[in-house]
Scaffold this active site. Structure first.
Site, PDB file in Angstrom:
ATOM      1  N   ASP A 105       0.814  -1.221   0.000  1.00 13.12           N
ATOM      2  CA  ASP A 105       0.000   0.000   0.000  1.00 13.12           C
ATOM      3  C   ASP A 105       0.845   1.267   0.000  1.00 13.12           C
ATOM      4  O   ASP A 105       2.011   1.256   0.415  1.00 13.12           O
ATOM      5  CB  ASP A 105      -0.873   0.032   1.267  1.00 13.12           C
ATOM      6  CG  ASP A 105      -2.017  -0.966   1.204  1.00 13.12           C
ATOM      7  OD1 ASP A 105      -2.002  -1.844   0.315  1.00 13.12           O
ATOM      8  OD2 ASP A 105      -2.924  -0.871   2.048  1.00 13.12           O
ATOM      9  N   ASP A 106       0.185   2.330  -0.412  1.00 11.07           N
ATOM     10  CA  ASP A 106       0.643   3.724  -0.206  1.00 11.07           C
ATOM     11  C   ASP A 106       1.673   4.227  -1.208  1.00 11.07           C
ATOM     12  O   ASP A 106       2.054   5.394  -1.166  1.00 11.07           O
ATOM     13  CB  ASP A 106       1.183   3.965   1.210  1.00 11.07           C
ATOM     14  CG  ASP A 106       0.129   3.755   2.281  1.00 11.07           C
ATOM     15  OD1 ASP A 106      -1.028   3.418   1.915  1.00 11.07           O
ATOM     16  OD2 ASP A 106       0.443   3.904   3.460  1.00 11.07           O
ATOM     17  N   HIS A 155      -6.181   3.227  -3.963  1.00 13.60           N
ATOM     18  CA  HIS A 155      -6.057   3.479  -2.509  1.00 13.60           C
ATOM     19  C   HIS A 155      -6.349   4.966  -2.240  1.00 13.60           C
ATOM     20  O   HIS A 155      -5.789   5.544  -1.315  1.00 13.60           O
ATOM     21  CB  HIS A 155      -4.659   3.080  -2.062  1.00 13.60           C
ATOM     22  CG  HIS A 155      -4.500   2.843  -0.587  1.00 13.60           C
ATOM     23  ND1 HIS A 155      -5.388   2.114   0.174  1.00 13.60           N
ATOM     24  CD2 HIS A 155      -3.527   3.237   0.295  1.00 13.60           C
ATOM     25  CE1 HIS A 155      -4.968   2.073   1.428  1.00 13.60           C
ATOM     26  NE2 HIS A 155      -3.858   2.759   1.537  1.00 13.60           N
ATOM     27  N   HIS A 159      -4.970   9.419   0.268  1.00 17.72           N
ATOM     28  CA  HIS A 159      -4.972   8.565   1.460  1.00 17.72           C
ATOM     29  C   HIS A 159      -5.938   9.096   2.522  1.00 17.72           C
ATOM     30  O   HIS A 159      -5.628   9.200   3.709  1.00 17.72           O
ATOM     31  CB  HIS A 159      -3.559   8.427   2.056  1.00 17.72           C
ATOM     32  CG  HIS A 159      -3.381   7.148   2.823  1.00 17.72           C
ATOM     33  ND1 HIS A 159      -3.594   7.063   4.178  1.00 17.72           N
ATOM     34  CD2 HIS A 159      -3.048   5.900   2.421  1.00 17.72           C
ATOM     35  CE1 HIS A 159      -3.378   5.807   4.567  1.00 17.72           C
ATOM     36  NE2 HIS A 159      -3.057   5.088   3.520  1.00 17.72           N
ATOM     37  N   TYR A 196      -6.422   2.987   5.847  1.00 16.80           N
ATOM     38  CA  TYR A 196      -6.596   2.599   7.257  1.00 16.80           C
ATOM     39  C   TYR A 196      -7.589   1.442   7.403  1.00 16.80           C
ATOM     40  O   TYR A 196      -7.973   1.101   8.512  1.00 16.80           O
ATOM     41  CB  TYR A 196      -7.079   3.785   8.119  1.00 16.80           C
ATOM     42  CG  TYR A 196      -6.375   5.073   7.817  1.00 16.80           C
ATOM     43  CD1 TYR A 196      -5.063   5.270   8.251  1.00 16.80           C
ATOM     44  CD2 TYR A 196      -6.995   6.071   7.085  1.00 16.80           C
ATOM     45  CE1 TYR A 196      -4.402   6.447   7.953  1.00 16.80           C
ATOM     46  CE2 TYR A 196      -6.334   7.252   6.789  1.00 16.80           C
ATOM     47  CZ  TYR A 196      -5.043   7.429   7.223  1.00 16.80           C
ATOM     48  OH  TYR A 196      -4.391   8.583   6.920  1.00 16.80           O
ATOM     49  N   HIS A 246       3.713  -2.176   3.232  1.00 14.58           N
ATOM     50  CA  HIS A 246       3.770  -0.817   2.679  1.00 14.58           C
ATOM     51  C   HIS A 246       5.129  -0.632   2.018  1.00 14.58           C
ATOM     52  O   HIS A 246       6.151  -0.662   2.707  1.00 14.58           O
ATOM     53  CB  HIS A 246       3.570   0.217   3.786  1.00 14.58           C
ATOM     54  CG  HIS A 246       2.223   0.130   4.436  1.00 14.58           C
ATOM     55  ND1 HIS A 246       1.933  -0.825   5.396  1.00 14.58           N
ATOM     56  CD2 HIS A 246       1.092   0.846   4.242  1.00 14.58           C
ATOM     57  CE1 HIS A 246       0.658  -0.676   5.764  1.00 14.58           C
ATOM     58  NE2 HIS A 246       0.124   0.326   5.085  1.00 14.58           N
TER      59      HIS A 246
HETATM   60 NI    NI Z   1      -2.608   3.082   3.255  1.00 10.52          NI
END
Ligand code: NI
Length: 294
Positions: A105-106, A155, A159, A196, A246
């Site tokens: 993610d991210d 995503h 965020h 989250y 991540h």
């Molecule tokens: Ni995230």
């Protein structure tokens, strides 16, 4: 001087992305051709995006955000994706094989390229839930990710905690990220992961796409410790697990060779989330006990 130039590039990127009209501002740099069409139709996020990360890409690369360019990307990337799939032979059948979905993610971020090399060494497929702002900052990395045959998920744009937004705000966060991903790769992601893991019925109503959660949380963002990330992933994995990492943390990327090695030894196949579910993921993926389990 270099720092100044990079900051100027970041400012350009920010200007490009937050332009109120939604059009590409191409006049800022001499000698750079304007894109053929204006980039329109991208709703502004509900709140001003926090600091856009410093891009490693050139203005030329960013200025290509147009429908024309999006089609060109798709034409370029699709054969590469097909070649990557062809090189792997028949797709894994997760009803028979021990499958695990590694999810990152991210990103994209500055460590993603190293991760792509590690995944390639194990012929591992993964799923990247990318943040729209970071796609804008690192479009080349996203294209390389897609070309290597990995799956991309949405995503959100910045965020955002979607449970704190209005219905229109949720849709804007998803739409803006979709637009950016499409502009860069020519494709719109089929999967969504809420930042989250924050989700409720109101959020779910805003998209018909699968919402992908996870069954193993490595807590890599908290501990920033490669050995700990490896231990957690290897100890907790079960056939059908969806593991959360991540790729914006170097400690996570440094852990991956060990994770890949240990799980390979135990007979795991590394597949995308869609492949884990035979190409047809359910609307809500928690995947604790295996494919098909919500
Ligand atoms: Ni995230």
């Amino acid at each position: 001087m270099i720092a100044t130039a990079v900051l100027a590039a970041a400012a350009c990127a920010a200007g490009l992305l937050t332009a109120g009209t939604g059009t590409v501002q191409a006049a800022a740099r001499p000698g750079v051709p304007a894109p053929e069409t204006a980039w329109t139709g991208v709703p502004a996020p509900e709140t001003a995006p926090p600091g856009v990360p410093v891009p490693e890409t050139s203005w030329t690369e960013l200025s290509g955000l147009s429908e024309t360019w999006s089609k060109a990307s798709k034409a370029l990337l699709e054969p590469m994706v097909a070649a990557a799939e062809g090189a792997r032979g028949r797709p894994v059948d997760c009803r028979r094989a021990k499958c695990v979905a590694l999810t990152f993610d991210d990103g994209p971020g500055r460590y993603t390229d190293a991760l792509l090399r590690q995944l390639a060494a194990y012929r591992a497929q993964a799923t990247f839930f990318v943040v729209g702002q970071n796609v804008a900052a690192y479009p080349g990395i996203l294209r390389r990710t897609v070309a290597a045959g990995h799956e991309i998920g949405n995503h959100t744009w910045s965020h955002a905690d979607l449970t704190r937004l209005s219905a229109a705000g949720v849709r804007a966060q998803l739409a803006r990220a979709d637009q950016m991903i499409k502009a860069v790769t020519g494709m719109v992601p089929r999967l969504v992961r809420p930042p989250y893991g924050a989700m409720n019925a109101a959020v779910r109503r805003q998209t018909s796409r699968p919402m992908v959660m996870w069954s193993v949380d490595t807590l890599d963002w908290l501990h920033r410790d490669s050995a700990r990330v490896t231990r957690k992933a290897v100890k907790s994995v079960r056939p059908g697990s969806v593991i959360l990492f991540h790729d914006i943390h170097p400690t996570t990327v440094r852990a991956m060779p060990q994770v890949l090695k240990a799980l390979s030894k135990r007979g795991y196949k590394f597949v995308t989330v869609s492949r884990l579910f035979g190409g047809n993921p359910p609307r809500l993926v928690y995947s604790g006990a295996g494919p098909g389990v919500l």
